[in-house]
Design an enzyme around this catalytic site. Structure first.
Site, PDB file in Angstrom:
ATOM      1  N   TYR A 292       0.892  -1.227   0.010  1.00 12.15           N
ATOM      2  CA  TYR A 292      -0.052  -0.099  -0.023  1.00 12.15           C
ATOM      3  C   TYR A 292       0.897   1.214  -0.039  1.00 12.15           C
ATOM      4  CZ  TYR A 292      -3.083   3.678   1.387  1.00 12.15           C
ATOM      5  OH  TYR A 292      -3.893   4.972   1.550  1.00 12.15           O
TER       6      TYR A 292
ATOM      7  N   GLU B 261      -3.610   7.415  -4.088  1.00 10.04           N
ATOM      8  CA  GLU B 261      -3.727   6.085  -3.290  1.00 10.04           C
ATOM      9  C   GLU B 261      -3.413   4.957  -4.489  1.00 10.04           C
ATOM     10  OE1 GLU B 261      -7.169   4.396  -1.490  1.00 10.04           O
ATOM     11  OE2 GLU B 261      -6.046   4.651   0.268  1.00 10.04           O
TER      12      GLU B 261
END
Ligand code: ADP
Ligand code: MG
Length: 386
Positions: free
Chosen positions: A109, A197
């Protein structure tokens, strides 16, 4: 403003961020042609909607053959995709991204947001890729590294290496990740992003890094500097009423309650919602007609409130500064004539031309409940909605 995954990938690749080869399609034949041109062994067909959780919802599918790409594209295009982020009503899919399927060794991530408290950009990284980062933050906060970047200094390579090591990367993959993170940061700052993101950021079996997903959000107030980004706007992704409101210069956000609010000024609109909640009610919307609204805008605003079937009462809360109270009264009266207001109408007027405004309303023959001040009027609105 949000953009689609395929748009984010196109943009990021210009900044040296590695993304899988692929293209967007709005028809199954087009999808098949893209797959043919890609000339790879495995493909992924991905629904393009402004919501995450598409994988779990059935909007991301792997295909081994060209005709499989076509079949999957025809299944996904036109489907109403429901994910935890779309709400139960789901979202209609009108585009799919067809891209090369990567050989995933690990899913990581990487995210960037603006941290207003420290006035810095914060980069968040975690080995828990593919998961909801909010969930990780709640259950295992130590699994997230937060690296703060002073925008006047910029992101420095040592910070990228620190992130890469935290992500467990080794050897040449570290250098690839450094390039990736620097590219993402450059795109973030140059394009006035508020969020970027990459979930998941993957490492392949060959030690390459790729953005497998991409979510980007841009500061609306800076869009005038980025016509290329503004062009990516997809009106299908917006609430139709909110879109209509924008055309009229009205700020409208739909909410789940049953008390429609018509207010002038964003601050007053916020405190109106607060005071409704204080009395145990739920606002149906945030609505700011602006400081100098015209009678026409008031009429439009009322029409929008009335188009929401949940609305059981309307609370008009106006402080006449630039806006005059008689203008509001005129708007209310013409709305009542034009569309008819069947639900209780609670009005609190104060400020410029208040006497004239009250006079117009009381002579209009409309059934209006008035309150002497904001607190009392809000209480009456909550009672009326019950
Ligand atoms: P969402 O977050 O909306 O579910 P993602 O783009 O993150 O959508 O895709 C979900 C999952 O599908 C990823 O975590 C990954 O495992 C897989 N996936 C997505 N794109 C690819 C790709 N190009 N190659 C291989 N797997 C992929
Ligand atoms: Mg994702």
């Amino acid at each position: 403003m949000n953009i689609h995954e395929y748009q984010a990938k196109e943009l990021l690749s210009k900044y040296g961020v590695a993304v899988p080869m692929g293209k967007v399609a709005s028809h199954e034949d087009e999808a098949e042609q893209i797959a043919k041109d890609l000339n790879v062994e495995k493909f992924v067909v991905k629904a393009q909607i402004h919501a995450g959780g598409r994988g779990k919802g059935g909007g991301v599918k792997v295909a081994n053959m060209l005709d499989e790409v076509k079949r999957l594209a025809s299944e996904i295009l036109g489907m109403n995709l429901v994910t935890h982020q779309t709400g139960p009503e789901g979202k209609l899919v009108s585009k799919v991204l067809v891209e090369e399927a990567s050989n995933i060794a690990t899913e990581l991530y990487l995210g960037m947001v603006i941290d207003r408290a420290t006035e810095k950009i914060v980069i968040m990284a975690s080995q828990e890729g593919g998961m909801e980062i909010e969930e990780v933050a709640r259950t295992n906060p130590e699994k997230i590294l937060k690296e703060y970047v002073d925008p006047t200094v910029g992101l420095l390579p040592y910070q990228c290496r620190k992130i890469a090591y935290f992500l467990g990367l080794k050897g040449k993959t570290v250098n690839k990740a450094v390039k990736f993170i620097l590219g993402l940061y450059q795109a973030f700052t140059e394009k006035d992003c508020s969020l970027a993101e990459i979930n998941p950021l993957i490492v392949t079996n060959d030690g390459d890094v790729f953005a497998l997903d991409g979510k980007m959000n841009f500061d609306d107030n800076a869009l005038f500097r980025h016509p290329d980004i503004e062009k990516m706007h997809d009106p299908n992704e917006e609430d139709p009423t909110e879109l209509e409101a924008k055309k009229w210069g009205i700020s409208y956000v739909k909410l789940d309650g049953n008390i429609g609010c018509l207010v002038n000024g964003a601050g007053l609109a916020m405190s109106t919602m607060d005071i409704i909640k204080h009395h145990g009610g739920e606002p149906a919307n945030f609505l700011d007609v602006g400081g100098g609204a015209t009678a026409d805008q008031v009429l439009q605003a009322l029409k929008m409130i009335l188009s929401d079937p949940n609305v059981k009462a309307i609370f008009i809360n106006i402080f006449g500064g630039i806006m005059k109270c008689d203008t509001i009264a005129e708007g209310v009266i013409s709305a009542a004539k034009e569309v008819g207001i069947e639900v209780p109408l609670i009005v609190r007027l104060e400020g410029t031309n208040v006497e004239l405004g009250r006079k117009l309303l009381s002579e209009s023959g409309l059934n209006i409940i008035t309150g002497s001040d904001m607190r009392e009027a809000a209480g009456k609105a909550v009672d009326a909605a019950k």
